[in-house]
Write an enzyme that holds these catalytic residues in place. Structure first.
Site, PDB file in Angstrom:
ATOM      1  N   TRP A 181       0.825  -1.216   0.000  1.00 26.15           N
ATOM      2  CA  TRP A 181       0.000   0.000   0.000  1.00 26.15           C
ATOM      3  C   TRP A 181       0.850   1.253   0.000  1.00 26.15           C
ATOM      4  O   TRP A 181       0.568   2.197  -0.747  1.00 26.15           O
ATOM      5  CB  TRP A 181      -0.982  -0.014   1.168  1.00 26.15           C
ATOM      6  CG  TRP A 181      -2.063  -1.043   0.967  1.00 26.15           C
ATOM      7  CD1 TRP A 181      -2.247  -2.180   1.701  1.00 26.15           C
ATOM      8  CD2 TRP A 181      -3.064  -1.065  -0.066  1.00 26.15           C
ATOM      9  NE1 TRP A 181      -3.312  -2.897   1.196  1.00 26.15           N
ATOM     10  CE2 TRP A 181      -3.829  -2.243   0.118  1.00 26.15           C
ATOM     11  CE3 TRP A 181      -3.379  -0.209  -1.119  1.00 26.15           C
ATOM     12  CZ2 TRP A 181      -4.904  -2.575  -0.721  1.00 26.15           C
ATOM     13  CZ3 TRP A 181      -4.448  -0.543  -1.944  1.00 26.15           C
ATOM     14  CH2 TRP A 181      -5.184  -1.704  -1.746  1.00 26.15           C
TER      15      TRP A 181
ATOM     16  N   ASP B 150      -1.917   6.597   6.245  1.00 24.12           N
ATOM     17  CA  ASP B 150      -2.968   5.740   5.675  1.00 24.12           C
ATOM     18  C   ASP B 150      -3.279   4.671   6.727  1.00 24.12           C
ATOM     19  O   ASP B 150      -2.505   3.737   6.925  1.00 24.12           O
ATOM     20  CB  ASP B 150      -2.475   5.102   4.370  1.00 24.12           C
ATOM     21  CG  ASP B 150      -3.482   4.105   3.780  1.00 24.12           C
ATOM     22  OD1 ASP B 150      -4.554   3.894   4.396  1.00 24.12           O
ATOM     23  OD2 ASP B 150      -3.188   3.548   2.710  1.00 24.12           O
TER      24      ASP B 150
ATOM     25  N   LYS C 237     -12.914  -1.581   5.723  1.00 20.29           N
ATOM     26  CA  LYS C 237     -12.225  -2.582   6.541  1.00 20.29           C
ATOM     27  C   LYS C 237     -12.839  -2.617   7.943  1.00 20.29           C
ATOM     28  O   LYS C 237     -13.311  -3.636   8.388  1.00 20.29           O
ATOM     29  CB  LYS C 237     -10.728  -2.270   6.623  1.00 20.29           C
ATOM     30  CG  LYS C 237     -10.060  -1.877   5.298  1.00 20.29           C
ATOM     31  CD  LYS C 237      -9.688  -3.048   4.429  1.00 20.29           C
ATOM     32  CE  LYS C 237      -9.402  -2.719   2.977  1.00 20.29           C
ATOM     33  NZ  LYS C 237      -8.191  -1.972   2.700  1.00 20.29           N
TER      34      LYS C 237
HETATM   35  C1  LIG Z   1      -7.706  -1.441   1.347  1.00 23.28           C
HETATM   36  C2  LIG Z   1      -6.638  -0.424   1.485  1.00 23.28           C
HETATM   37  C3  LIG Z   1      -6.525   0.657   0.595  1.00 23.28           C
HETATM   38  C4  LIG Z   1      -7.357   0.740  -0.674  1.00 23.28           C
HETATM   39  O1  LIG Z   1      -8.492   1.387  -0.533  1.00 23.28           O
HETATM   40  P1  LIG Z   1      -9.509   1.554  -1.770  1.00 23.28           P
HETATM   41  O2  LIG Z   1     -10.729   1.945  -1.019  1.00 23.28           O
HETATM   42  O3  LIG Z   1      -9.617   0.250  -2.475  1.00 23.28           O
HETATM   43  O4  LIG Z   1      -8.994   2.629  -2.625  1.00 23.28           O
HETATM   44  C5  LIG Z   1      -5.554   1.599   0.820  1.00 23.28           C
HETATM   45  N1  LIG Z   1      -4.708   1.489   1.860  1.00 23.28           N
HETATM   46  C6  LIG Z   1      -4.760   0.449   2.728  1.00 23.28           C
HETATM   47  C7  LIG Z   1      -3.800   0.371   3.847  1.00 23.28           C
HETATM   48  C8  LIG Z   1      -5.733  -0.535   2.565  1.00 23.28           C
HETATM   49  O5  LIG Z   1      -5.794  -1.571   3.409  1.00 23.28           O
END
Ligand SMILES: *Cc1c(COP(=O)(O)O)cnc(C)c1O
Length: 383
Positions: A111, A185, A209
């Protein structure tokens, strides 16, 4: 009703059953309004009350300080990978746009890698540290990070969902002699522990999530960072614009916000983020303990940065090496047996192979206990 299976999906992921039941009850008629939430005007008093309560509850749950704006956006975590640089790399204090705006990234998995790649479209990217050389099994010590002189921001992914690497404490950039804001993030572990806001400039998370359905993205933006967007930044993704319109500059993802609001209420009913942290520690300890005690399964991530939300694990082949190939018959047998026992979506990410159990807030301890019992049973049958 029959017991639902345990869903270990990485995202979109399992939701609290109480939330789904409530949503089903509200589907045709929310709170006596005669309308389902999807049918309401986003500017009407019904939806406004849903949004305001959701924001209040989230601020309360995560103890978000007053100088942070909570923005309900769209575009997901990957959208924010572009939205962040477009909002933080523009002109500051009336100066013209600088050509050599610099950003720093710490690469700890897939990521953060994606985030750095996207930011290169908008700014110069310096990789301050990376754990690629050891296949993402450790976290580079912040004392060793090669930070730029004056980056606009420093980006980390505080929980790498694919390889299962988590910052158990956020880096303190000031202590490293860096005044830049930290961008985090936290998509895959938000609301599983308190946030160290004094170390953060911007935090973002897709909801799918730990907070709700796909389609809502939460951004937490410190007040002093609202005024340095690049001219090319789309109005609908401009933090200042979104903040000054209370996340209503354009139509927000109304149903997703309503669902996230139900999750926030559920989290409060469970005892809040502190209770979730205690639960996450208990669940992850149980699972890692079983993997470490096994001769058949392994997880090689350093103990000090093992994710409490995403637990990758690998079966060993007859040569003792991990079976990365998801199609290997032993992996396939494990996954089929899991499914037969009501343990769903344990297949690892395609870039990592093997297995992964995502054990977010809504996945109960009993689900992890059932998985551990199955790991032990599977190992016995092969012995
Ligand atoms: C799932 C995830 C994303 C992706 O998010 P999208 O909603 O598919 O754009 C970004 N960063 C992390 C750490 C993730 O687990």
């Amino acid at each position: 009703m029959q017991k639902r299976p345990y869903n270990f999906a990485p995202g979109p992921a399992t939701m609290p059953e109480a939330v789904l039941t409530q949503a089903a009850r509200d589907m045709l008629d929310w709170n006596g309004s005669g309308m389902g939430v999807m049918e309401m005007s986003h500017r009407g008093k019904e939806f406004t009350s849903i949004l305001e309560k959701a924001e209040r509850d989230l601020r309360d749950l995560l103890a978000v300080p007053g100088e942070f704006h909570i923005l309900f956006m769209q575009g997901g975590g990957l959208g924010e990978n572009a939205i962040v640089p477009m909002n933080l790399c523009g002109p500051v204090g009336g100066a013209p746009q600088a050509a050599d705006v610099r950003t720093d990234f710490v690469i700890t998995g897939g990521w953060s890698q994606k985030s750095a790649k996207e930011a290169r479209k908008y700014a110069q990217v310096n990789v301050a540290a990376s754990n690629e050389a050891d296949k993402h099994h450790h976290l580079p010590d912040p004392a060793t990070w090669q930070l730029s002189k004056q980056p606009r921001y420093v980006h980390i992914c505080s929980n790498e969902t694919v390889f299962g690497v988590e910052f158990h404490t956020l880096p303190d950039l000031k202590a490293l002699g860096c005044d830049a804001p930290l961008v985090v993030d936290c998509s895959s572990h938000i609301a599983s522990r308190p946030v160290e806001w004094d170390k953060v400039g911007v935090a973002f998370a897709g909801a799918q999530k730990n907070l709700g359905p796909a389609g809502v993205t939460l951004a937490f933006v410190r007040d002093d960072l609202l005024d340095q967007a690049m001219a090319i930044c789309p109005s609908a993704f401009n933090y200042k614009n979104v903040a000054s319109n209370q996340s209503m500059y354009n139509t927000p993802p109304t149903f997703g916000i309503y669902m996230a609001g139900l999750v926030f209420q559920w989290l409060k009913d469970q005892g809040g983020v502190a209770a979730m942290e205690t639960l996450a520690i208990a669940k992850s300890k149980l699972l890692y303990g079983a993997i470490d005690a096994s001769a058949l399964f392994e997880n090689k991530v350093d103990a000090n940065c093992r994710s409490r939300m995403n637990v990758p694990f690998f079966l060993k082949g007859d040569d003792g090496q991990p079976l990365l190939d998801a199609e290997h018959p032993r992996n396939a047998a494990f996954l089929a047996g899991a499914k037969a026992r009501g343990l769903l979506n344990l297949r690892g990410h395609k870039s990592a192979g093997g297995m992964r159990a995502s054990i977010y807030n809504a996945l109960p301890l009993a689900g992890v206990e059932t998985l551990v019992a199955y790991l032990q049973e599977f190992e016995r049958t092969l012995a």
